[in-house]
Every structure is written in structure tokens, then in C-alpha cells.
Design an enzyme around this catalytic site. Structure first.
Site, mmCIF file in Angstrom:
data_model
loop_
_atom_site.group_PDB
_atom_site.id
_atom_site.type_symbol
_atom_site.label_atom_id
_atom_site.label_comp_id
_atom_site.label_asym_id
_atom_site.label_seq_id
_atom_site.Cartn_x
_atom_site.Cartn_y
_atom_site.Cartn_z
ATOM 1 N N LYS A 198 0.752 -1.082 0.010
ATOM 2 C CA LYS A 198 0.048 -0.108 0.166
ATOM 3 C C LYS A 198 0.849 1.306 -0.060
ATOM 4 C CE LYS A 198 -3.591 -2.349 -0.335
ATOM 5 N NZ LYS A 198 -4.564 -2.964 0.676
HETATM 6 C C1 LIG Z 1 -5.754 -3.899 0.924
HETATM 7 C C2 LIG Z 1 -7.213 -3.825 0.936
HETATM 8 C C3 LIG Z 1 -7.739 -4.139 2.117
HETATM 9 C C4 LIG Z 1 -7.381 -5.008 3.115
HETATM 10 O O1 LIG Z 1 -6.221 -4.398 3.523
HETATM 11 P P1 LIG Z 1 -5.373 -5.353 4.734
HETATM 12 O O2 LIG Z 1 -4.739 -4.295 5.663
HETATM 13 O O3 LIG Z 1 -4.487 -6.221 3.988
HETATM 14 O O4 LIG Z 1 -6.293 -6.090 5.427
HETATM 15 C C5 LIG Z 1 -9.162 -3.832 1.999
HETATM 16 N N1 LIG Z 1 -9.708 -3.292 0.944
HETATM 17 C C6 LIG Z 1 -8.982 -2.642 -0.128
HETATM 18 C C7 LIG Z 1 -9.604 -1.719 -1.245
HETATM 19 C C8 LIG Z 1 -7.721 -2.966 -0.065
HETATM 20 O O5 LIG Z 1 -7.102 -2.527 -1.170
#
Ligand SMILES: *Cc1c(COP(=O)(O)O)cnc(C)c1O
Length: 385
Positions: A184
Site C-alpha cells: 500500500k
Molecule cells: C488492501 C485492501 C484491503 C485490506 O487491507 P489489509 O490491511 O491487508 O487487511 C481492503 N480493501 C481494499 C480496497 C484494499 O486494497
């Protein structure tokens, strides 16, 4: 000489973050403690909200947020089919139904104009997803939510630092959920957080992230704390560790420069790839915004490219370039078809985008030479002259 494999995403951590992790290890305080507190204060200050709660993941944040708004079995929650499946999973695991609304093929975000038609007496909430770090058109969405008395939980997993008009995502509305997974915009390893202006929601999320215990755990061990605590709800174990926050403190401090670099790389992709018939580049909305470029995700045009999306990913892998896939539409997964009766053909825009979309390499430590290599290899793969 063969060139090293270039991944589509990679965390960019600085020396200060490495040092902080070592200091944290030496301090003996590894679980939730002073570094989490500092990270939460930094987040709340940056987002300009009274409450930012650090968690183990955005998935945990979605789960806790849905519990906090009182989601019940049989309720409906409106969201998009083009998202990571955690958005839908957290709705379904609470016995509620994810009611999907097709995307706008230009922005890949939920088509806000189509939401009203999906609202029923059972609708409790809307979860807009800021896809790739590009904000959903929030003014009409919040107007609808107000008209029908619905809660909004923004899935901002990909969108820390993004702005809708001149407002930072996370600084207004009900609840926002951010992810700090290594792919991210910024990372704490695994990790996430929830931001909210609502005292009651914050309290409930705070308590249920740690066993339903009505006090920060580390107070208990501090000089003035006592060993007694009360449990006011059944809770989870979703608290962030200080080891994670040690990274987060320095990632958040670097966020603006990270967004600058991501934006530079995205702009260069637009410049260098515009006019290629093999690709459709992402379109930006007319309202003013700041995109944070979690991914740069064009569509493959199979006829002009002479190959489909999956072939493109394989061909680029052979050229030592990693290409991501975000996402195949969630309504095509077996569970969502069997449980809710969704079928192929239900959301044609999400299916068209989801069958052609690719994520090109983009991360802050990527050099312009790395990016030129990606573009040159794409030209090779497409047999461009
Ligand atoms: C990455 C992501 C998640 C989940 O994030 P985590 O921290 O891995 O639980 C949820 N929604 C979206 C749109 C994402 O890109």
C-alpha cells in the site's frame, strides 16, 4: 547480464525506520505501547480527526467498523464489485449481504449515480472504495446517505493522503479505514487504522480491538495503572504492535514525499504510454482531487495488443518485470455466486475492466531508469517498432 526482477510494488523504508525498529526491540516493549500511541497521535493530527485507531489490518478495521455501526444479520451493505475481497468478506461474515453497484468504467470507482436504485429497507451502510487512491465522488454519495439515513464506511485502504476537492480523505464523514500492508501507499508490515470524528464509534472500536477490555492494555503495566480491568463487549485481538508503529511513524513522516514520487511516476507513464493503441490509460474525474497512485492501472486492449491480459502478465514476467492484478470482480468468486446468487454478466463494466486491468510497477524507490525499462519491455512484448 540479466537484469534483476522488478516487482510491481515494494515498500520504501528509510534508515530512521530501521533505527526505530531496533530501538523498539531494545526497549523491551514490542506489543501495543508508546510507539502505537505516538503513531495514532501523528495520524489524528495528519488527518485532522479526534480519533485514529491503529489496528492489525484494514480488514480488522472494516470488521470493527461494521460491528460499531450495529450491522446485523440480514442487513444489506452497498459496495463495489471491483475491490479487494476483504471489503465484501467483512460484510458477509457478519451475516449481511454485499449489494453490489457497477463501476464507472472511466474511474473504476463505484458509479455513485446508480447507488440510489440499489437502496432497500434493509440497507444499513455504503462502503465506497477509493480505487487505486482516487477518491470516489463523495458529495453526492454523502447526500444520499443523509437522505436515507445510511452509514458510510470509506474503504480508504489504498488512499491515505488522497484528497476529495480540498479535503483529505479521512478528515470528514463517518469512518475511514486505511491499510498499511507492504504493497500500500505506506506500510507498517501488516497493519491498518480507522479514523472517525464520532466519539461513540471510536470508543466501541477501541474497546473491541482488544478483547472488549475497557482500557489501554499498557496502562495496566504502567506505574499508575492497576491490574484490574472490565470487559464491556466481546472483542477481538486487532491491536497494532509497537514494532509495526515503529515503521509507521517514519512512513507517515515521509508520506508527502512518497506521494510526490508516486505522482511523478504516474505522470511519466501517462506521457510515455499515451497514444499506445494496446492500452487504455486510467481517466481522471472532473472534480478537483489528489490521487495518491497506489497503483497505475491501465487496461489491455486485446485486439490491438495481440494478447489478452493474462498473456501480457506472463510475457512481462519473462522480461523480468512484475505486473500486478487488482482485481478480478468479487461477484465472480465461488462463494459470492453460491451464497448471493451473483452471476457473470451482472456487472458488465466491472467485468470488462476486471478482465483487462493490470498494475504496472510503481513504488517510491523505483528509479526513472527502472520505469524506462518497464516501458521498453512493454514495447518489446507488444512488438512495437
Ligand atoms: C488492501 C485492501 C484491503 C485490506 O487491507 P489489509 O490491511 O491487508 O487487511 C481492503 N480493501 C481494499 C480496497 C484494499 O486494497
Amino acid at each position: 547480464m540479466t537484469e534483476a526482477f522488478l516487482p510491481f510494488a515494494k515498500p520504501s523504508l528509510d534508515q530512521a525506520a530501521f533505527d526505530e525498529v531496533i530501538d523498539c526491540l531494545k526497549s523491551g516493549w514490542l506489543a501495543t505501547g508508546p510507539r502505537v500511541k505516538q503513531f495514532e497521535e501523528m495520524l489524528a493530527h495528519y488527518l485532522n480527526v479526534p480519533h485514529a485507531l491503529a489496528l492489525t489490518s484494514a480488514t480488522a478495521g472494516l470488521q470493527l467498523s461494521l460491528l460499531a455501526i450495529g450491522l446485523k444479520s440480514g442487513d444489506e451493505v452497498i459496495t463495489t464489485p471491483l475491490t479487494f475481497v476483504a471489503t465484501l468478506n467483512t460484510i458477509a461474515i457478519n451475516g449481511a449481504k454485499p449489494v453490489l453497484v457497477d463501476i464507472d468504467p472511466a474511474t473504476y470507482n463505484i458509479n455513485v449515480e446508480r447507488i440510489e436504485a440499489a437502496i432497500t429497507e434493509r440497507t444499513r451502510a455504503i462502503i465506497p472504495v477509493h480505487f487505486a487512491g482516487l477518491p470516489v465522488d463523495l458529495d453526492p454519495l454523502y447526500a444520499l446517505a443523509e437522505k436515507y439515513q445510511l452509514r458510510v464506511i470509506e474503504d480508504a485502504a489504498q488512499a491515505i493522503g488522497a484528497k476529495y476537492k480540498d479535503r483529505l480523505i479521512g478528515s470528514f464523514g463517518d469512518i475511514q479505514v486505511f491499510s498499511f500492508h507492504p504493497n500500500k501507499v505506506i506500510t507498517t508490515g501488516e497493519g491498518g487504522c480507522v479514523s472517525t470524528r464520532d466519539e461513540n464509534l471510536a470508543k466501541q472500536i477501541s474497546v473491541q480491538r482488544f478483547h472488549g477490555i475497557d482500557r489501554e492494555a499498557w496502562n495496566r503495566f504502567s506505574k499508575n495503572g492497576s491490574q484490574h480491568y472490565d470487559v464491556i463487549a466481546p472483542g477481538f485481538k486487532y491491536n497494532m504492535m509497537d514494532l509495526q508503529a515503529a515503521l509507521g511513524i517514519h512512513q507517515l513522516a515521509a508520506l508527502e514525499s512518497i506521494i510526490e514520487k508516486r505522482t511523478l511516476l504516474a505522470k511519466r507513464y501517462y506521457e510515455k504510454l499515451s497514444g499506445w493503441p494496446e492500452l487504455t490509460l486510467p481517466t481522471l474525474p472532473a472534480f478537483s482531487h489528489r490521487h495518491v497512485w497506489y497503483i497505475f492501472a491501465p487496461l489491455i486492449n486485446p485486439e490491438a495488443a495481440g494478447m489478452d491480459r493474462d498473456d501480457f502478465i506472463l510475457a512481462m514476467k519473462e522480461q523480468n518485470i512484475g505486473i500486478g492484478l487488482h482485481y478480478e470482480p468479487a461477484h465472480l468468486y465461488t462463494y459470492y455466486q453460491q451464497q448471493f446468487g451473483y452471476r457473470s454478466g451482472d456487472f458488465p463494466q466491472a467485468e470488462s475492466v476486471g478482465s483487462r486491468i493490470v498494475s504496472l510497477p510503481l513504488f517510491p524507490d523505483m528509479t526513472l531508469e527502472d520505469q524506462d525499462r518497464v516501458i521498453n519491455k512493454m514495447a518489446v512484448v507488444f512488438k512495437r517498432k
